[in-house]
Write an enzyme that holds these catalytic residues in place. Structure first.
Site, PDB file in Angstrom:
ATOM      1  N   GLU A  35     -25.571  81.336  27.240  1.00  0.00           N
ATOM      2  CA  GLU A  35     -24.851  82.572  27.518  1.00  0.00           C
ATOM      3  C   GLU A  35     -23.387  82.328  27.147  1.00  0.00           C
ATOM      4  O   GLU A  35     -22.798  81.323  27.598  1.00  0.00           O
ATOM      5  CB  GLU A  35     -24.966  82.958  28.986  1.00  0.00           C
ATOM      6  CG  GLU A  35     -24.333  84.301  29.287  1.00  0.00           C
ATOM      7  CD  GLU A  35     -24.502  84.743  30.737  1.00  0.00           C
ATOM      8  OE1 GLU A  35     -24.068  85.858  31.066  1.00  0.00           O
ATOM      9  OE2 GLU A  35     -25.070  83.958  31.534  1.00  0.00           O
ATOM     10  N   ARG A  45     -33.238  68.260  34.290  1.00  0.00           N
ATOM     11  CA  ARG A  45     -31.821  68.352  33.960  1.00  0.00           C
ATOM     12  C   ARG A  45     -31.205  66.959  33.929  1.00  0.00           C
ATOM     13  O   ARG A  45     -31.624  66.047  34.649  1.00  0.00           O
ATOM     14  CB  ARG A  45     -31.068  69.193  34.995  1.00  0.00           C
ATOM     15  CG  ARG A  45     -31.306  70.682  34.869  1.00  0.00           C
ATOM     16  CD  ARG A  45     -30.619  71.411  35.999  1.00  0.00           C
ATOM     17  NE  ARG A  45     -29.183  71.174  36.000  1.00  0.00           N
ATOM     18  CZ  ARG A  45     -28.297  71.935  35.371  1.00  0.00           C
ATOM     19  NH1 ARG A  45     -28.708  72.976  34.681  1.00  0.00           N
ATOM     20  NH2 ARG A  45     -27.010  71.672  35.429  1.00  0.00           N
ATOM     21  N   LYS A 105     -21.738  74.372  35.474  1.00  0.00           N
ATOM     22  CA  LYS A 105     -20.780  75.326  34.907  1.00  0.00           C
ATOM     23  C   LYS A 105     -19.911  75.934  36.006  1.00  0.00           C
ATOM     24  O   LYS A 105     -18.703  76.131  35.818  1.00  0.00           O
ATOM     25  CB  LYS A 105     -21.524  76.425  34.143  1.00  0.00           C
ATOM     26  CG  LYS A 105     -20.597  77.364  33.378  1.00  0.00           C
ATOM     27  CD  LYS A 105     -21.367  78.503  32.733  1.00  0.00           C
ATOM     28  CE  LYS A 105     -22.260  78.047  31.615  1.00  0.00           C
ATOM     29  NZ  LYS A 105     -22.876  79.203  30.904  1.00  0.00           N
TER      30      LYS A 105
END
Length: 560
Positions: free
Chosen positions: A38, A262, A272
């Protein structure tokens, strides 16, 4: 594609999944993967891991790898992030075809209408608070929305008016009609579309309804011919919704979503959200702060894409979320730099040495290897003169047991030069601090002369006082203290940050060859570590060097 299962070694569970699909002819199209960021922030080392996983698997099967921007939320996204992400991915060495989720807006809309017509989606007027209440809990089923029984005709009409902008932001949503009692909360009539009256950075005001990621994502994958949608493990519970969307749309050979763990790295912040807190709170020097694991920060610090690739190849693919020691990343940074970096002498805490028996106005050029382990890099000439600088830590007036460097009456070798002996110490009369060391040298002991009449226990580095150049040095270390934990809320960064994560040395003395070095060049400062010019603070009359990594390799020792 002729793929021989017997001859190719399957190295990880994701590759095995793809390998089986290829062997069984599940898809009549090439293997295709994608990376779908994104554009609302910057990539970090975890992003590089996801890129690496997707790209390397596609590459193993001669497939394709796409970069697709998931830009279906006008409130967060910006073209500056698009440009930064593209730049970072190219820096990593990839030039994939680029797609934008916003280009598929009409396809999402038509897919939503298809679900409505099939009785699988409805317009709901519940407020966000009511929707949460109706949703139920992990132990209690949800209950149907009072708007769930709207007719197909009414839903189509309302959805069309949502698209036309007839309703205010968040006043209505389009929901999937699945199962409000499902143990998977993601299947309890999830929202597919919401109303947002805000200008989109690409489509401007063309749309005021935007699809949710879980709805847009599988459609994007299908439109681009993706075969394997490989994503991190937090999307595992979303996979049934991914499959439901594609099944209800009756697509042929639907892509498969599969998840991997992850990557977390000790002492580094890879969330983030937390990265944003650090930047916007002024705790770090922007998104490219060399202490951050953002690709911008790693690049500014001087880490190369080759080092990152070495690291990612070593860790492989995780099934579950995994924490890796930051020392492991540092190890591969050193491995990458050790044969390419020029070794130079730099004095970070200088103390002057005067060689009393060396001619005052004489300058002698000495030959030094550019890299001790890479002979191809050749040699350079450096000036030697009567007055030098050495590291303050290389002298001790009253030596402790085991100290073999310079002290009164002792003899050491100056790297690439001569033996010197400390004869006299000069101190500041007011502070008592040592200001100069008066030494003598033995001209017979020149390096390369074959002298072996006596030996010394230590070799120290030096820089000619008359020829050295002054530079500012930034010493970077882990941002967080050892064993610091990222809290779920109310982060107290002041308590967690390592006070030694950034140390500034304002007046270091470097060899004269460092006067006109360029950006992107890397150097080993002998005994100090690897360094490069800082791209932000270096100016015409001021050089600033960042420490890329120290020389101490704790991961290598632990592994051994």
């Amino acid at each position: 594609m002729n793929h021989d299962r017997e001859k190719e070694e399957v190295t990880d569970f994701l590759t095995k999944i793809v390998e089986d699909d290829v062997h069984n002819g599940v898809y009549h199209r090439p293997v295709a993967t994608r990376f779908p960021p994104e554009p609302n922030g910057y990539l970090h080392i975890g992003s590089a891991y996801a890129i690496h996983v997707n790209h390397s698997i596609a590459n193993k099967f001669n497939g394709t790898f796409n970069l697709r921007f998931d830009d279906t939320n006008p409130l967060k996204e910006d073209m500056k992030y698009v440009e930064a992400i593209r730049e970072d991915i190219e820096w990593l060495g990839h030039k994939p075809p680029v797609y934008f989720g916003s280009d598929y807006s009409e396809s999402y809309y038509e897919a939503a209408k298809q679900l409505i017509c099939n009785g699988k989606a409805y317009v709901c007027d519940l407020t966000p608070e009511q929707m949460t209440e109706y949703r139920g809990t992990l132990t209690e089923p949800g209950k149907d929305s009072p708007y769930r029984k709207r007719s197909v005709e009414e839903n189509l009409n309302l959805f069309e008016h949502m698209k036309k902008g007839s309703f205010p932001t968040s006043s209505k949503v389009l929901r999937a009609k699945i199962d409000m009692s499902s143990p998977n909360m993601n299947l309890r009539d999830p929202v597919l579309y919401r109303i947002i009256h805000a200008e989109h950075y690409r489509t401007r005001n063309e749309w005021c309804i935007y699809p949710m990621y879980d709805f847009a994502h599988p459609i994007q994958d299908w439109l681009e011919g993706i075969t394997h949608s490989l994503c991190s493990s937090e999307f595992r519970d979303h996979r049934p919704l991914y499959d439901w969307v594609l099944s209800e749309l009756e697509v042929v050979e639907p892509p498969k979503q599969r998840e991997f763990g992850r990557l977390n790295i000790s002492g580094l912040v890879t969330s983030k959200r937390y990265l944003r807190e650090l930047v916007e709170g002024g705790y770090v020097d922007g998104w490219d702060d060399p202490r951050l694991p953002t690709l911008k920060g790693l690049r500014r610090r001087g880490v190369t894409p080759e080092a990152i690739k070495l690291f990612l190849n070593e860790i492989g693919v995780f099934r579950q979320n995994t924490a890796v020691d930051a020392a492991m990343l540092d190890h591969f940074i050193r491995q990458d730099l050790k044969e390419r970096a020029v070794s130079v002498m730099a004095i970070l805490d200088p103390i002057k040495v005067i060689i009393s028996n060396y001619p005052e106005k004489q300058t002698e050029m000495l030959s030094i290897k550019n890299n001790e382990i890479n002979e191809v890099m050749g040699t350079r000439e450096i000036p030697f003169s009567r007055e030098l600088y050495i590291e303050r830590e290389d002298f001790m007036e009253v030596p402790v047991t085991g100290f073999h460097r310079l002290f009164p009456g002792s003899e050491v070798r100056l790297k690439g030069a001569y033996f010197i002996k400390c004869e006299h110490v000069v101190k500041d009369s007011s502070t008592g601090d040592i200001t100069e060391l008066h030494c003598t040298y033995d001209p017979l002991t020149k390096s390369g002369s074959g002298f072996n009449a006596r030996k010394v226990k230590s070799t120290i580095h030096w820089v000619s006082a008359a020829h050295g150049v002054t530079a500012e040095i930034h010493l970077y270390d882990k941002l967080l203290k050892e064993k610091s934990m990222i809290l779920e809320s109310d982060n107290k960064w002041e308590d967690m940050m390592n006070p030694e994560s950034f140390v500034k040395v304002e007046e270091a003395i470097l060899e004269p060859c460092m006067k006109n070095v360029g950006f992107g060049e890397t150097y080993q400062f002998i005994r100090h570590g690897y360094y490069c010019l800082d791209t932000r603070y270096t100016a015409e009359n001021k050089q600033v060097f960042n420490r890329i990594v120290s020389l101490k390799d704790s991961w290598k020792k632990a592994k051994g």
